[in-house]
Design an enzyme around this catalytic site. Structure first.
Site, PDB file in Angstrom:
ATOM      1  N   CYS A  70      30.019  54.952  -0.408  1.00  0.00           N
ATOM      2  CA  CYS A  70      28.668  54.821  -0.943  1.00  0.00           C
ATOM      3  C   CYS A  70      28.743  54.794  -2.464  1.00  0.00           C
ATOM      4  O   CYS A  70      29.816  54.896  -3.053  1.00  0.00           O
ATOM      5  CB  CYS A  70      27.800  55.996  -0.496  1.00  0.00           C
ATOM      6  SG  CYS A  70      27.850  56.302   1.281  1.00  0.00           S
TER       7      CYS A  70
ATOM      8  N   ARG B  11      28.479  48.740  -3.192  1.00  0.00           N
ATOM      9  CA  ARG B  11      29.151  49.872  -2.558  1.00  0.00           C
ATOM     10  C   ARG B  11      28.445  50.315  -1.285  1.00  0.00           C
ATOM     11  O   ARG B  11      28.943  51.206  -0.580  1.00  0.00           O
ATOM     12  CB  ARG B  11      29.247  51.047  -3.536  1.00  0.00           C
ATOM     13  CG  ARG B  11      30.100  50.769  -4.759  1.00  0.00           C
ATOM     14  CD  ARG B  11      30.251  52.030  -5.598  1.00  0.00           C
ATOM     15  NE  ARG B  11      30.942  53.060  -4.868  1.00  0.00           N
ATOM     16  CZ  ARG B  11      32.271  53.202  -4.824  1.00  0.00           C
ATOM     17  NH1 ARG B  11      33.049  52.331  -5.451  1.00  0.00           N
ATOM     18  NH2 ARG B  11      32.821  54.180  -4.132  1.00  0.00           N
TER      19      ARG B  11
ATOM     20  N   TRP C  78      26.572  53.337   2.635  1.00  0.00           N
ATOM     21  CA  TRP C  78      27.289  52.563   3.639  1.00  0.00           C
ATOM     22  C   TRP C  78      27.587  53.536   4.757  1.00  0.00           C
ATOM     23  O   TRP C  78      28.409  54.433   4.618  1.00  0.00           O
ATOM     24  CB  TRP C  78      28.566  51.986   3.034  1.00  0.00           C
ATOM     25  CG  TRP C  78      29.338  51.070   3.918  1.00  0.00           C
ATOM     26  CD1 TRP C  78      28.912  49.910   4.473  1.00  0.00           C
ATOM     27  CD2 TRP C  78      30.703  51.236   4.335  1.00  0.00           C
ATOM     28  NE1 TRP C  78      29.924  49.332   5.202  1.00  0.00           N
ATOM     29  CE2 TRP C  78      31.033  50.123   5.142  1.00  0.00           C
ATOM     30  CE3 TRP C  78      31.678  52.205   4.114  1.00  0.00           C
ATOM     31  CZ2 TRP C  78      32.291  49.957   5.724  1.00  0.00           C
ATOM     32  CZ3 TRP C  78      32.929  52.048   4.679  1.00  0.00           C
ATOM     33  CH2 TRP C  78      33.232  50.929   5.463  1.00  0.00           C
TER      34      TRP C  78
ATOM     35  N   ASN D  95      29.516  60.664  -1.745  1.00  0.00           N
ATOM     36  CA  ASN D  95      30.337  59.517  -1.355  1.00  0.00           C
ATOM     37  C   ASN D  95      31.609  60.061  -0.740  1.00  0.00           C
ATOM     38  O   ASN D  95      32.314  60.848  -1.377  1.00  0.00           O
ATOM     39  CB  ASN D  95      30.655  58.654  -2.577  1.00  0.00           C
ATOM     40  CG  ASN D  95      31.689  57.591  -2.277  1.00  0.00           C
ATOM     41  OD1 ASN D  95      31.766  57.090  -1.160  1.00  0.00           O
ATOM     42  ND2 ASN D  95      32.499  57.239  -3.265  1.00  0.00           N
ATOM     43  N   GLY D  96      31.903  59.655   0.485  1.00  0.00           N
ATOM     44  CA  GLY D  96      33.114  60.127   1.139  1.00  0.00           C
ATOM     45  C   GLY D  96      32.837  60.554   2.562  1.00  0.00           C
ATOM     46  O   GLY D  96      31.802  60.225   3.149  1.00  0.00           O
TER      47      GLY D  96
ATOM     48  N   LYS E 284      38.399  35.474   3.599  1.00  0.00           N
ATOM     49  CA  LYS E 284      37.151  35.198   2.880  1.00  0.00           C
ATOM     50  C   LYS E 284      36.091  34.655   3.833  1.00  0.00           C
ATOM     51  O   LYS E 284      34.928  35.017   3.751  1.00  0.00           O
ATOM     52  CB  LYS E 284      37.394  34.191   1.744  1.00  0.00           C
ATOM     53  CG  LYS E 284      38.119  34.781   0.552  1.00  0.00           C
ATOM     54  CD  LYS E 284      37.239  35.676  -0.261  1.00  0.00           C
ATOM     55  CE  LYS E 284      37.643  37.079  -0.463  1.00  0.00           C
ATOM     56  NZ  LYS E 284      38.725  37.758   0.061  1.00  0.00           N
TER      57      LYS E 284
ATOM     58  N   GLU F 291      34.798  37.415   6.237  1.00  0.00           N
ATOM     59  CA  GLU F 291      34.067  38.475   5.533  1.00  0.00           C
ATOM     60  C   GLU F 291      32.603  38.126   5.319  1.00  0.00           C
ATOM     61  O   GLU F 291      31.731  38.988   5.482  1.00  0.00           O
ATOM     62  CB  GLU F 291      34.707  38.733   4.158  1.00  0.00           C
ATOM     63  CG  GLU F 291      35.947  39.579   4.178  1.00  0.00           C
ATOM     64  CD  GLU F 291      36.489  39.809   2.778  1.00  0.00           C
ATOM     65  OE1 GLU F 291      36.818  40.958   2.463  1.00  0.00           O
ATOM     66  OE2 GLU F 291      36.591  38.833   2.002  1.00  0.00           O
TER      67      GLU F 291
END
Length: 594
Positions: A2, A30, A76, A102-103, A470, A473
């Site tokens: 995140c 992110r 995320w 974040n984590g 690419k 994704e």
């Protein structure tokens, strides 16, 4: 994975929310499952919801919040579905503490069970919510905010960057990190923290980098950093030389196409690292083996490095996925150079591998972000010069990594011819970018496909892998890259009428065999899209679609040039399909958690 931001302004009558919103908007790469802000003005005010930043802002008007300090977050999702309840900031049950994180907290289930047994009530499914509850618990026991955070991280297992505010101790932000990125900005009008520098470029150019376990306290008077023993730490201040404009679209429709168009400059700037690389090589003795460690796109740059170092310098070279590194760690010794390639310099798997490699071997980081963890922990560093990359799908950072790898290999091998060829690469890239209309036409003809195959030999094999990555994704089309010689070992069974097959076929030693593979897939009904030399008449006759590249681009430097039209093809197919190439589903940039 995140993005987090914090801001405390020096003037009491200032409004932090517009700045927090501006900063967190720069970190949408992110995460974009949800967004939230928390500010303080007599109490903690929170606005958050599921959705992309613009969508949520239209509903909630996020900059319209009171208070001169606060924290913000883009998510995320890892623990708990994207939802309003699971969006950050997360609060304690009394709404006196707000936290962004974040984590991943690996032991959150046990912590949550213990806290529930003590009478705590939880609202979300996130691993993060245990953090404000723990801080509340320790503040109830008499600890101030800083030491409540300190007590909390003593219990947490996993990776994290955390920022917390409390109505019990206003006018203060407390932050800390372990294996997730966190920077602190010193600005004229206030003090800032963020997961990545693009967030705060407009407001602060002077940066400090907290180390694992250090506690950072931001208030109106400045920034104080304490180590694990409560000693104040004098941190070195670095100045970011990126401009705020580098993190803006500057008239382009998307960051991805802007960054594709910046690749000639990125290569040109990274070539300036030649002297630094020469000094690194002079300092290395008795290197008998090289081992690249990387993930994703950086892994493909590493594969190209293997071909270069083994063919030019004759040094045995391995390439290991960072997530698989532990199975090879015992093969390292003092004569091994381990090269870590990472755009962010914060990839969790790479950092763990780096700590292991430092125990036995020489280590080199090839990184785009100055001051990142790899740059501080590797013995040697090559700084790529791509500038900030906002698009989730790596483009200019990839060619910058390749440039650094080419320089390293050419200088190791004392290959003056290759060094001269590298100087021409920016010009070749610019020529490709001038023929974008040909790629647009290809994208219109082939956006129907559900599967794409990419073929290449030798130096072009990693290019095929990267081209396929690419495509998958950002367009969500299944793309698969293969070494062309492996066609008969399985993949040929998948070639059917109408399937697009991209063949990377520059002039050189691999040309004839690759042409045979082109004929194989064509005879089975594949639609061949060939990328080769402009003067290749044979290719023009045999392939129905040819993107023509300057014939002076030799086989050895082709990876630096031929990847550009493949990036463009993925981009324009994605546009044709109506998707946002900057925000691919389920993905975010700078993955720092396992």
């Amino acid at each position: 994975m995140c993005g987090i931001v914090g801001c405390i302004l020096k003037e009491n009558d200032s409004n932090a929310a517009p700045i927090l919103f501006d900063c967190i908007s720069k970190l949408e790469y992110r995460g974009y499952d949800s967004i939230g802000l928390a500010t303080y003005d007599g109490g903690i005010h929170v606005k958050k919801d599921r959705g992309k930043i613009d969508e949520v802002n239209k509903k909630l008007n996020l900059p319209d919040m009171p208070g001169d300090f606060g924290i913000a977050h883009v998510r995320w999702a890892t623990h708990g579905d994207p939802s309003k309840l699971n969006a950050h900031p997360q609060l304690d049950e009394e709404n006196t503490i707000a936290v962004v994180h974040n984590g991943i907290i690996e032991n959150n289930s046990q912590i949550k069970a213990d806290l529930i047994a003590e009478g705590h009530t939880f609202r979300s499914d996130t691993d993060t919510e245990v953090i404000p509850h723990l801080i509340q618990k320790y503040m109830d026991e008499g600890f101030d905010l800083e030491h409540a955070v300190r007590k909390t991280i003593e219990i947490l297992d996993g990776a994290y960057a955390i920022a917390a505010i409390s109505s019990r101790e206003p006018e203060k932000i407390v932050a800390t990190r372990k294996d997730s990125p966190l920077i602190v900005g010193l600005g004229e009008d206030g003090y800032y923290l963020a997961s990545d520098s693009p967030a705060i470029l407009k407001y602060a150019k002077d940066i400090i980098y907290p180390e694992k376990g250090e506690i950072v306290i931001l208030d109106k008077t400045g920034v104080v950093v304490h180590d694990e023993f409560d000693n104040e730490v004098n941190k070195e201040v670095d100045t970011i030389d990126w401009t705020p404009e580098m993190a803006e679209k500057e008239g382009y429709d998307h960051f991805m196409i802007k960054e594709i168009n910046e690749q000639a400059t990125a290569v040109r700037n990274t070539l300036t690292q030649k002297e630094n690389i020469e000094n690194i090589i002079k300092d290395m003795d008795d290197i008998t083996r090289i081992c690249f460690v990387a993930c994703g796109t950086s892994y493909h740059a590493s594969l190209t490095g293997k071909y270069l170092l083994e063919s030019l310098a004759g040094i045995p070279t391995d390439v290991i996925l960072a997530s698989e590194f532990k199975f090879s760690a015992k093969t390292l010794n003092e004569n091994t150079l381990v090269i870590f390639i990472s755009q962010s310099g914060e990839t969790a798997d790479s950092l763990k591998a780096l700590d292991v490699a430092n125990e036995t071997s020489k280590t080199l980081g090839i990184v785009n972000v100055a001051g990142s963890s790899i740059t501080r922990r590797a013995q040697y560093v090559i700084q790529t010069q791509a500038g900030p990359e906002i698009g989730v799908a790596a483009t200019k950072t990839y060619v910058s990594q390749l440039t650094a790898v080419y320089l390293f290999a050419a200088l190791m091998a004392k290959d003056e011819k290759l060094l001269k060829e590298l100087d021409k690469v920016p010009e070749f890239i610019d020529e490709v970018l001038k023929d974008v209309e040909s790629i647009k036409l290809m994208s219109k003809r082939y956006n129907y496909a559900k599967d794409f195959f990419y073929l290449g030999r030798g130096y072009s094999y990693p290019t095929a892998l990267e081209g396929a990555l690419k495509l998958k994704e950002i367009s969500y089309i299944h793309g698969e890259g293969y070494a062309a010689g492996e066609l008969k070992h399985g993949p040929l069974a998948l070639i059917d009428e109408g399937i697009p097959v991209v063949v990377v076929i520059p002039p050189g030693d691999s040309y004839k065999k690759t042409m045979s593979n082109l004929e194989e897939v064509k005879s089975r009904g594949a639609h061949v899209l060939a990328f080769g030399a402009a003067d290749d008449d044979e290719l023009t006759q045999k392939a129905p679609e040819v993107f023509k590249i300057n014939p002076d681009v030799s086989e050895i430097i082709a990876p630096l040039v031929y990847i550009v039209p493949l990036q463009l093809l993925s981009y324009y197919i994605t546009i044709e399909k109506g998707f946002d190439p900057d925000k691919p589903r389920n993905l975010a940039k700078c993955v720092t958690v396992e």
